[in-house]
Scaffold this motif. Structure first.
Motif, mmCIF file in Angstrom:
data_model
loop_
_atom_site.group_PDB
_atom_site.id
_atom_site.type_symbol
_atom_site.label_atom_id
_atom_site.label_comp_id
_atom_site.label_asym_id
_atom_site.label_seq_id
_atom_site.Cartn_x
_atom_site.Cartn_y
_atom_site.Cartn_z
ATOM 1 N N GLY A 201 0.904 -1.355 -0.148
ATOM 2 C CA GLY A 201 -0.031 0.027 0.095
ATOM 3 C C GLY A 201 0.719 1.184 0.034
ATOM 4 O O GLY A 201 0.276 2.253 0.050
ATOM 5 N N GLU A 202 2.106 1.239 -0.067
ATOM 6 C CA GLU A 202 2.828 2.394 0.062
ATOM 7 C C GLU A 202 2.615 3.333 -1.232
ATOM 8 O O GLU A 202 2.633 4.477 -1.229
ATOM 9 C CB GLU A 202 4.393 1.913 0.077
ATOM 10 N N ALA A 203 2.742 2.658 -2.408
ATOM 11 C CA ALA A 203 2.952 3.629 -3.768
ATOM 12 C C ALA A 203 2.198 2.910 -4.795
ATOM 13 O O ALA A 203 2.245 1.536 -4.651
ATOM 14 C CB ALA A 203 4.047 4.107 -3.887
ATOM 15 N N ARG A 204 1.885 3.527 -6.027
ATOM 16 C CA ARG A 204 1.719 2.930 -7.064
ATOM 17 C C ARG A 204 2.828 2.398 -7.980
ATOM 18 O O ARG A 204 4.048 2.847 -7.765
ATOM 19 C CB ARG A 204 0.946 3.955 -8.094
ATOM 20 N N VAL A 205 2.937 1.215 -8.691
ATOM 21 C CA VAL A 205 3.957 0.659 -9.438
ATOM 22 C C VAL A 205 3.249 0.770 -10.833
ATOM 23 O O VAL A 205 2.174 0.348 -11.075
ATOM 24 C CB VAL A 205 4.037 -0.742 -9.082
ATOM 25 N N TYR A 206 4.096 1.132 -11.609
ATOM 26 C CA TYR A 206 3.883 1.384 -13.275
ATOM 27 C C TYR A 206 4.615 0.193 -13.863
ATOM 28 O O TYR A 206 5.751 0.116 -13.727
ATOM 29 C CB TYR A 206 4.110 2.849 -13.713
ATOM 30 N N ARG A 207 4.075 -0.593 -14.938
ATOM 31 C CA ARG A 207 4.522 -1.430 -15.435
ATOM 32 C C ARG A 207 4.231 -1.566 -16.924
ATOM 33 O O ARG A 207 3.350 -1.298 -17.624
ATOM 34 C CB ARG A 207 4.240 -3.015 -14.793
ATOM 35 N N MET A 208 5.469 -1.898 -17.650
ATOM 36 C CA MET A 208 5.379 -1.927 -19.105
ATOM 37 C C MET A 208 5.807 -3.322 -19.345
ATOM 38 O O MET A 208 6.949 -3.809 -19.328
ATOM 39 C CB MET A 208 6.505 -0.879 -19.809
ATOM 40 N N PRO A 209 4.649 -4.157 -19.688
ATOM 41 C CA PRO A 209 5.176 -5.492 -20.280
ATOM 42 C C PRO A 209 6.074 -5.542 -21.246
ATOM 43 O O PRO A 209 5.838 -4.849 -22.139
ATOM 44 C CB PRO A 209 3.564 -6.281 -20.466
ATOM 45 N N TYR A 210 6.814 -6.756 -21.283
ATOM 46 C CA TYR A 210 7.749 -6.897 -22.451
ATOM 47 C C TYR A 210 6.972 -7.342 -23.543
ATOM 48 O O TYR A 210 6.015 -8.086 -23.652
ATOM 49 C CB TYR A 210 8.797 -7.825 -22.215
ATOM 50 N N ALA B 186 12.717 -8.110 -20.992
ATOM 51 C CA ALA B 186 11.808 -8.282 -19.750
ATOM 52 C C ALA B 186 10.942 -7.077 -19.310
ATOM 53 O O ALA B 186 11.196 -6.089 -19.866
ATOM 54 C CB ALA B 186 12.725 -8.827 -18.477
ATOM 55 N N ASP B 187 9.972 -7.446 -18.671
ATOM 56 C CA ASP B 187 9.137 -6.051 -18.033
ATOM 57 C C ASP B 187 9.746 -5.271 -17.395
ATOM 58 O O ASP B 187 10.996 -5.483 -16.907
ATOM 59 C CB ASP B 187 7.815 -6.866 -17.141
#
Length: 151
Positions: A36-45, A101-102
């Motif tokens: 719950g600390e922060a948002r994480v942004y992901r770009m899938p490979y 990789a992601d």
């Protein structure tokens, strides 16, 4: 501990990502860490994001785009009122090649005032302790109608 296994999608982010065609093309996903600390942004490979097939390594422009878009999303999500973050300054430090990789990114909103927001972001792949890039940006906050916020 790696953030690649302990995050879940933020349910209301699909409209936000879809509103920016390049973010949709990169398939950027906004997720909430279980802590719950922060948002994480992901770009899938994807194979078409490769810039150097010899290594293979992701194109540096896609990594920079992930960082810049994540910082813009962070400002949009954190703002209590709807103001559009217009980038006026952006710098990136590449620390190592991005493998096939992601990519994951976490942002820190340094300051969000009436007219300017300052954000930092860090990007990693398998191990958050081994970042691949770090970015800083300043955004001019504009009202939705395009007019600059008055002081």
């Amino acid at each position: 501990m790696s953030d690649t296994t302990d995050s879940k999608p933020v349910l209301d982010s699909s409209d936000l990502v879809a509103a920016i065609p390049y973010a949709a093309y990169l398939d950027i996903r906004i997720e909430q860490a279980d802590d719950g600390e922060a948002r994480v942004y992901r770009m899938p490979y994807r194979d078409d994001l490769i810039g150097s097939p010899r290594l293979p390594a992701l194109h540096g422009g896609t990594v920079a785009s992930l960082l810049e878009l994540a910082m813009q999303f962070e400002v949009l999500i954190a703002e209590a009122q709807t103001r559009l973050p217009y980038p006026v300054d952006f710098s990136i430090d590449y620390w190592r090649s991005a493998a096939a990789a992601d990519c994951w990114c976490r942002c820190r909103l340094i300051r969000s005032g009436r007219r300017i927001a300052q954000v930092q972001a860090e990007c990693w792949q398998e191990d958050r302790e081994r970042p691949i890039a770090f970015a800083r940006a300043d955004f001019l906050l504009r009202a939705v109608d395009g007019a600059s916020e008055a002081e």
